[in-house]
Design a protein around this motif. Structure first.
Motif, PDB file in Angstrom:
ATOM      1  N   THR A 257       0.826  -1.201   0.000  1.00 38.07           N
ATOM      2  CA  THR A 257       0.000   0.000   0.000  1.00 38.07           C
ATOM      3  C   THR A 257       0.865   1.258   0.000  1.00 38.07           C
ATOM      4  O   THR A 257       0.586   2.215  -0.720  1.00 38.07           O
ATOM      5  CB  THR A 257      -0.944   0.006   1.215  1.00 38.07           C
ATOM      6  N   LEU A 258       1.929   1.244   0.781  1.00 34.99           N
ATOM      7  CA  LEU A 258       2.824   2.400   0.835  1.00 34.99           C
ATOM      8  C   LEU A 258       3.491   2.653  -0.515  1.00 34.99           C
ATOM      9  O   LEU A 258       3.554   3.799  -0.986  1.00 34.99           O
ATOM     10  CB  LEU A 258       3.889   2.203   1.912  1.00 34.99           C
TER      11      LEU A 258
ATOM     12  N   VAL B 294       3.652  10.559  -6.734  1.00 33.57           N
ATOM     13  CA  VAL B 294       4.594  11.098  -7.720  1.00 33.57           C
ATOM     14  C   VAL B 294       3.831  11.593  -8.938  1.00 33.57           C
ATOM     15  O   VAL B 294       4.097  12.691  -9.454  1.00 33.57           O
ATOM     16  CB  VAL B 294       5.648  10.034  -8.114  1.00 33.57           C
ATOM     17  N   GLU B 295       2.869  10.824  -9.406  1.00 31.51           N
ATOM     18  CA  GLU B 295       2.068  11.256 -10.561  1.00 31.51           C
ATOM     19  C   GLU B 295       1.200  12.461 -10.215  1.00 31.51           C
ATOM     20  O   GLU B 295       1.050  13.374 -11.020  1.00 31.51           O
ATOM     21  CB  GLU B 295       1.192  10.110 -11.070  1.00 31.51           C
ATOM     22  N   TRP B 296       0.642  12.485  -9.029  1.00 39.88           N
ATOM     23  CA  TRP B 296      -0.180  13.623  -8.618  1.00 39.88           C
ATOM     24  C   TRP B 296       0.651  14.894  -8.586  1.00 39.88           C
ATOM     25  O   TRP B 296       0.237  15.935  -9.092  1.00 39.88           O
ATOM     26  CB  TRP B 296      -0.794  13.352  -7.246  1.00 39.88           C
ATOM     27  N   LEU B 297       1.846  14.801  -7.997  1.00 37.69           N
ATOM     28  CA  LEU B 297       2.706  15.968  -7.900  1.00 37.69           C
ATOM     29  C   LEU B 297       3.197  16.419  -9.277  1.00 37.69           C
ATOM     30  O   LEU B 297       3.439  17.601  -9.496  1.00 37.69           O
ATOM     31  CB  LEU B 297       3.896  15.657  -6.985  1.00 37.69           C
ATOM     32  N   SER B 298       3.312  15.489 -10.206  1.00 35.22           N
ATOM     33  CA  SER B 298       3.751  15.834 -11.554  1.00 35.22           C
ATOM     34  C   SER B 298       2.692  16.607 -12.330  1.00 35.22           C
ATOM     35  O   SER B 298       3.017  17.289 -13.297  1.00 35.22           O
ATOM     36  CB  SER B 298       4.093  14.561 -12.335  1.00 35.22           C
ATOM     37  N   HIS B 299       1.428  16.500 -11.932  1.00 37.64           N
ATOM     38  CA  HIS B 299       0.347  17.116 -12.703  1.00 37.64           C
ATOM     39  C   HIS B 299      -0.467  18.120 -11.893  1.00 37.64           C
ATOM     40  O   HIS B 299      -1.579  18.466 -12.285  1.00 37.64           O
ATOM     41  CB  HIS B 299      -0.587  16.028 -13.244  1.00 37.64           C
ATOM     42  N   THR B 300       0.060  18.601 -10.798  1.00 35.76           N
ATOM     43  CA  THR B 300      -0.696  19.507  -9.944  1.00 35.76           C
ATOM     44  C   THR B 300      -0.304  20.956 -10.199  1.00 35.76           C
ATOM     45  O   THR B 300       0.706  21.238 -10.836  1.00 35.76           O
ATOM     46  CB  THR B 300      -0.503  19.149  -8.460  1.00 35.76           C
ATOM     47  N   LYS B 301      -1.096  21.872  -9.689  1.00 37.29           N
ATOM     48  CA  LYS B 301      -0.849  23.304  -9.852  1.00 37.29           C
ATOM     49  C   LYS B 301      -0.958  23.972  -8.484  1.00 37.29           C
ATOM     50  O   LYS B 301      -2.045  24.206  -7.983  1.00 37.29           O
ATOM     51  CB  LYS B 301      -1.878  23.881 -10.828  1.00 37.29           C
ATOM     52  N   PHE B 302       0.190  24.232  -7.868  1.00 38.38           N
ATOM     53  CA  PHE B 302       0.236  24.916  -6.577  1.00 38.38           C
ATOM     54  C   PHE B 302       0.643  26.383  -6.715  1.00 38.38           C
ATOM     55  O   PHE B 302       0.261  27.214  -5.906  1.00 38.38           O
ATOM     56  CB  PHE B 302       1.243  24.249  -5.635  1.00 38.38           C
ATOM     57  N   ILE B 303       1.442  26.692  -7.710  1.00 39.58           N
ATOM     58  CA  ILE B 303       1.983  28.035  -7.844  1.00 39.58           C
ATOM     59  C   ILE B 303       0.929  28.949  -8.469  1.00 39.58           C
ATOM     60  O   ILE B 303       0.411  28.679  -9.546  1.00 39.58           O
ATOM     61  CB  ILE B 303       3.268  28.011  -8.694  1.00 39.58           C
TER      62      ILE B 303
ATOM     63  N   TYR C 277       9.984  19.792  -6.792  1.00 41.11           N
ATOM     64  CA  TYR C 277      10.789  18.916  -7.639  1.00 41.11           C
ATOM     65  C   TYR C 277      11.635  17.972  -6.776  1.00 41.11           C
ATOM     66  O   TYR C 277      11.690  16.768  -7.040  1.00 41.11           O
ATOM     67  CB  TYR C 277      11.682  19.753  -8.557  1.00 41.11           C
ATOM     68  N   ALA C 278      12.278  18.517  -5.744  1.00 43.06           N
ATOM     69  CA  ALA C 278      13.104  17.686  -4.857  1.00 43.06           C
ATOM     70  C   ALA C 278      12.259  16.627  -4.160  1.00 43.06           C
ATOM     71  O   ALA C 278      12.675  15.465  -4.033  1.00 43.06           O
ATOM     72  CB  ALA C 278      13.814  18.567  -3.832  1.00 43.06           C
ATOM     73  N   PHE C 279      11.072  17.007  -3.721  1.00 40.47           N
ATOM     74  CA  PHE C 279      10.184  16.057  -3.055  1.00 40.47           C
ATOM     75  C   PHE C 279       9.736  14.962  -4.016  1.00 40.47           C
ATOM     76  O   PHE C 279       9.716  13.777  -3.672  1.00 40.47           O
ATOM     77  CB  PHE C 279       8.983  16.808  -2.468  1.00 40.47           C
ATOM     78  N   ARG C 280       9.393  15.348  -5.264  1.00 39.56           N
ATOM     79  CA  ARG C 280       8.968  14.364  -6.258  1.00 39.56           C
ATOM     80  C   ARG C 280      10.092  13.392  -6.588  1.00 39.56           C
ATOM     81  O   ARG C 280       9.879  12.185  -6.664  1.00 39.56           O
ATOM     82  CB  ARG C 280       8.477  15.056  -7.523  1.00 39.56           C
ATOM     83  N   VAL C 281      11.304  13.908  -6.788  1.00 37.60           N
ATOM     84  CA  VAL C 281      12.438  13.040  -7.100  1.00 37.60           C
ATOM     85  C   VAL C 281      12.736  12.106  -5.925  1.00 37.60           C
ATOM     86  O   VAL C 281      13.012  10.920  -6.117  1.00 37.60           O
ATOM     87  CB  VAL C 281      13.679  13.892  -7.476  1.00 37.60           C
ATOM     88  N   GLY C 282      12.658  12.624  -4.714  1.00 42.39           N
ATOM     89  CA  GLY C 282      12.882  11.780  -3.535  1.00 42.39           C
ATOM     90  C   GLY C 282      11.874  10.652  -3.433  1.00 42.39           C
ATOM     91  O   GLY C 282      12.234   9.502  -3.154  1.00 42.39           O
ATOM     92  N   MET C 283      10.609  10.952  -3.672  1.00 38.44           N
ATOM     93  CA  MET C 283       9.582   9.902  -3.637  1.00 38.44           C
ATOM     94  C   MET C 283       9.792   8.896  -4.756  1.00 38.44           C
ATOM     95  O   MET C 283       9.630   7.683  -4.556  1.00 38.44           O
ATOM     96  CB  MET C 283       8.178  10.514  -3.720  1.00 38.44           C
TER      97      MET C 283
ATOM     98  N   ALA D 157      12.458   0.532  -3.505  1.00 37.40           N
ATOM     99  CA  ALA D 157      11.550  -0.535  -3.079  1.00 37.40           C
ATOM    100  C   ALA D 157      11.434  -1.597  -4.162  1.00 37.40           C
ATOM    101  O   ALA D 157      11.444  -2.803  -3.880  1.00 37.40           O
ATOM    102  CB  ALA D 157      10.181   0.038  -2.736  1.00 37.40           C
ATOM    103  N   VAL D 158      11.349  -1.179  -5.415  1.00 31.64           N
ATOM    104  CA  VAL D 158      11.251  -2.134  -6.526  1.00 31.64           C
ATOM    105  C   VAL D 158      12.532  -2.952  -6.629  1.00 31.64           C
ATOM    106  O   VAL D 158      12.505  -4.123  -7.019  1.00 31.64           O
ATOM    107  CB  VAL D 158      10.933  -1.395  -7.847  1.00 31.64           C
ATOM    108  N   MET D 159      13.656  -2.374  -6.230  1.00 35.66           N
ATOM    109  CA  MET D 159      14.926  -3.101  -6.283  1.00 35.66           C
ATOM    110  C   MET D 159      15.018  -4.220  -5.247  1.00 35.66           C
ATOM    111  O   MET D 159      16.022  -4.919  -5.182  1.00 35.66           O
ATOM    112  CB  MET D 159      16.099  -2.135  -6.124  1.00 35.66           C
ATOM    113  N   SER D 160      13.969  -4.419  -4.471  1.00 38.61           N
ATOM    114  CA  SER D 160      13.908  -5.589  -3.597  1.00 38.61           C
ATOM    115  C   SER D 160      13.607  -6.844  -4.411  1.00 38.61           C
ATOM    116  O   SER D 160      13.679  -7.944  -3.891  1.00 38.61           O
ATOM    117  CB  SER D 160      12.832  -5.405  -2.526  1.00 38.61           C
TER     118      SER D 160
END
Length: 131
Positions: free
Chosen positions: A33-34, A42-51, A68-74, A81-84
């Motif tokens: 779930t996480l 990540v997809e939400w942040l890529s298509h949102t409008k805050f500014i 941008y930093a937050f999106r890249v970090g996520m 996680a996928v690399m598990s």
């Protein structure tokens, strides 16, 4: 715990941190779930409008850089996680990105009839990861 180097299916895994989620099935479902929510975010942040258009350039630039930093970090957390090499984690990540794009990036919920703007010219604050 043994580290896998091929895709496998099972709930006895370690993701991101030693001992997490452990061998409990409920913890494994929480991890799935996480990963799903992180990839959806990540997809939400890529298509949102805050500014807002009324913001000055310095404030808008700082906010855009922080987003941008937050999106890249996520996105890197999802990648780690996928690399598990757990197939369930991979499917949760792909499902999160897919559903996130369907909700936030596709024309399925677009009010206009036809969007003539390319994804890289979209008025969202951050360009999609494909740009």
């Amino acid at each position: 715990m043994k580290s896998h180097m091929t895709l496998f299916w099972g709930d006895a895994i370690e993701i991101l941190f030693p001992g997490w989620p452990g061998s409990n099935f409920n913890s494994y479902m929480l991890a799935l779930t996480l990963v799903f929510v992180l990839s959806l975010a990540v997809e939400w942040l890529s298509h949102t409008k805050f500014i807002k258009p009324t913001m000055d350039n310095i404030t808008a630039g700082i906010l855009q850089t922080a987003m941008y930093a937050f999106r890249v970090g996520m996105a890197y957390l999802v990648m780690l996680a996928v690399m598990s090499y757990n197939l369930g984690i991979l499917l949760a990540a792909v499902a999160g990105y897919t559903i996130g794009f369907f909700i936030f990036g596709s024309r399925a919920f677009d009010d206009s009839k036809i969007s003539k703007i390319s994804p890289c010219e979209d008025p969202a604050d951050l360009p999609p990861l494909i740009c």
